[in-house]
Design an enzyme around this catalytic site. Structure first.
Site, mmCIF file in Angstrom:
data_model
loop_
_atom_site.group_PDB
_atom_site.id
_atom_site.type_symbol
_atom_site.label_atom_id
_atom_site.label_comp_id
_atom_site.label_asym_id
_atom_site.label_seq_id
_atom_site.Cartn_x
_atom_site.Cartn_y
_atom_site.Cartn_z
ATOM 1 C CE LYS A 67 3.150 -2.622 -6.629
ATOM 2 N NZ LYS A 67 4.606 -2.578 -6.871
ATOM 3 N NE ARG A 84 2.000 -8.542 -7.368
ATOM 4 C CZ ARG A 84 2.817 -7.789 -6.665
ATOM 5 N NH1 ARG A 84 4.082 -7.728 -6.951
ATOM 6 N NH2 ARG A 84 2.378 -7.107 -5.649
ATOM 7 N NE ARG A 102 9.565 -1.158 0.862
ATOM 8 C CZ ARG A 102 8.936 -1.714 -0.152
ATOM 9 N NH1 ARG A 102 7.940 -1.106 -0.737
ATOM 10 N NH2 ARG A 102 9.324 -2.894 -0.595
ATOM 11 N NE ARG A 141 7.556 -5.420 1.594
ATOM 12 C CZ ARG A 141 7.005 -5.056 0.448
ATOM 13 N NH1 ARG A 141 6.251 -3.978 0.390
ATOM 14 N NH2 ARG A 141 7.216 -5.761 -0.648
ATOM 15 N NE ARG A 179 9.627 -7.591 -4.041
ATOM 16 C CZ ARG A 179 10.055 -6.698 -3.165
ATOM 17 N NH1 ARG A 179 11.109 -6.965 -2.410
ATOM 18 N NH2 ARG A 179 9.448 -5.541 -3.027
#
Ligand code: AP5
Ligand code: MG
Length: 219
Positions: free
Chosen positions: A13, A88, A127, A162, A173
């Site tokens: 996203k 969401r 990431r 993160r 999640r």
């Protein structure tokens, strides 16, 4: 044209929002970034939000809707915007409709980027991103690594991971996405706004399909 991105964690996203922003000038509103800004301000709300995000759970709908409404109120609505990560769940979709009605604007397309749980996990663990410009990299993918180890190509600032990019938080999640977010797919399909994109290809391939689905030129 205003867009919503609905997708599992790590589907891209942020990556595709950032490409659409730089190529076509869309305004990017990332629900996660709005929350992380709140955390960085170290307000009581920020501290509460940080703990919830760290566990990979969802923030309360009322808080989310207020933050997104305030963000939408602060931007130039004549420029197309992308909502990344909001709504969401169905309750948030309903609250977004009320906000849009108050602002007298519409969302035209909902882009659903689909990837598997396993692909998402690999991407999460690799990431890193720039805390200043938010550019996203991936250490597991040679096409997405920074030029200088751990430094942002654009800002030269040290890249960070993160707090929620750990396997346990990712699984939470993903499970919440399956139970709460997936129903949005049928909801927007019935409204004739849904476009499904296979997110498993390269960034270039997926982006090309997104651009095609929007009917804009990719050159
Ligand atoms: P948020 O920050 O939105 O996290 P998320 O939804 O889990 O999504 P991510 O940001 O992890 O992934 P992404 O899809 O943006 O992928 P990216 O482009 O980075 O939300 C965080 C938290 O905030 C939530 O868990 C919740 O606590 C809270 N929250 C947020 N919104 C909320 C709401 N509406 N209600 C309640 N709570 C809310 O890509 C991932 C990696 O993959 C990168 O390294 C990238 O380089 C790489 N990559 C991208 N595309 C490709 C590709 N095609 N091939 C290979 N690698 C790729
Ligand atoms: Mg993101």
């Amino acid at each position: 044209m205003n867009i919503i991105f609905v997708a599992p964690p790590a589907a891209g996203k942020g990556t595709y929002s950032s490409l659409l922003k730089s190529k076509y000038g869309f305004t990017h509103i990332s629900a996660g970034d709005v929350l992380r800004e709140e955390v960085n301000k170290k307000t009581p709300l920020g501290e509460e939000v940080n703990e919830i995000m760290e566990r990979g759970e969802m923030i309360n709908d009322d808080i989310m809707c207020k933050l997104i409404e305030s963000k939408l109120n602060s931007i130039d609505l004549n420029i197309p915007f992308m909502l990344d990560g909001f709504p969401r769940k169905l309750n948030q979709a309903k609250c977004l409709e009320e906000i849009l009605e108050r602002l007298k604007i519409n969302v035209d397309k909902v882009i659903f980027i689909n990837i598997s749980k396993e692909t998402g996990l690999k991407r999460i663990l690799g990431r890193i991103s720039c805390p200043v410009c938010k550019r996203i990299y991936n250490l597991e993918n040679p096409n997405l690594t920074p030029k200088n180890a751990n430094l942002c190509d654009d800002c030269n600032v040290e890249l960070t991971s993160r707090v929620d990019d750990k396997e346990e938080a990712y699984i939470t999640r993903y499970d919440i996405y399956m139970s709460e977010t997936l129903p949005l797919i049928d909801y927007y399909k019935e409204k004739g706004k849904l476009v499904e994109i296979d997110g498993s290809g390269t960034v270039e391939e997926v982006f090309e399909n997104i651009v095609k689905s929007l009917g804009v030129k990719n050159d």
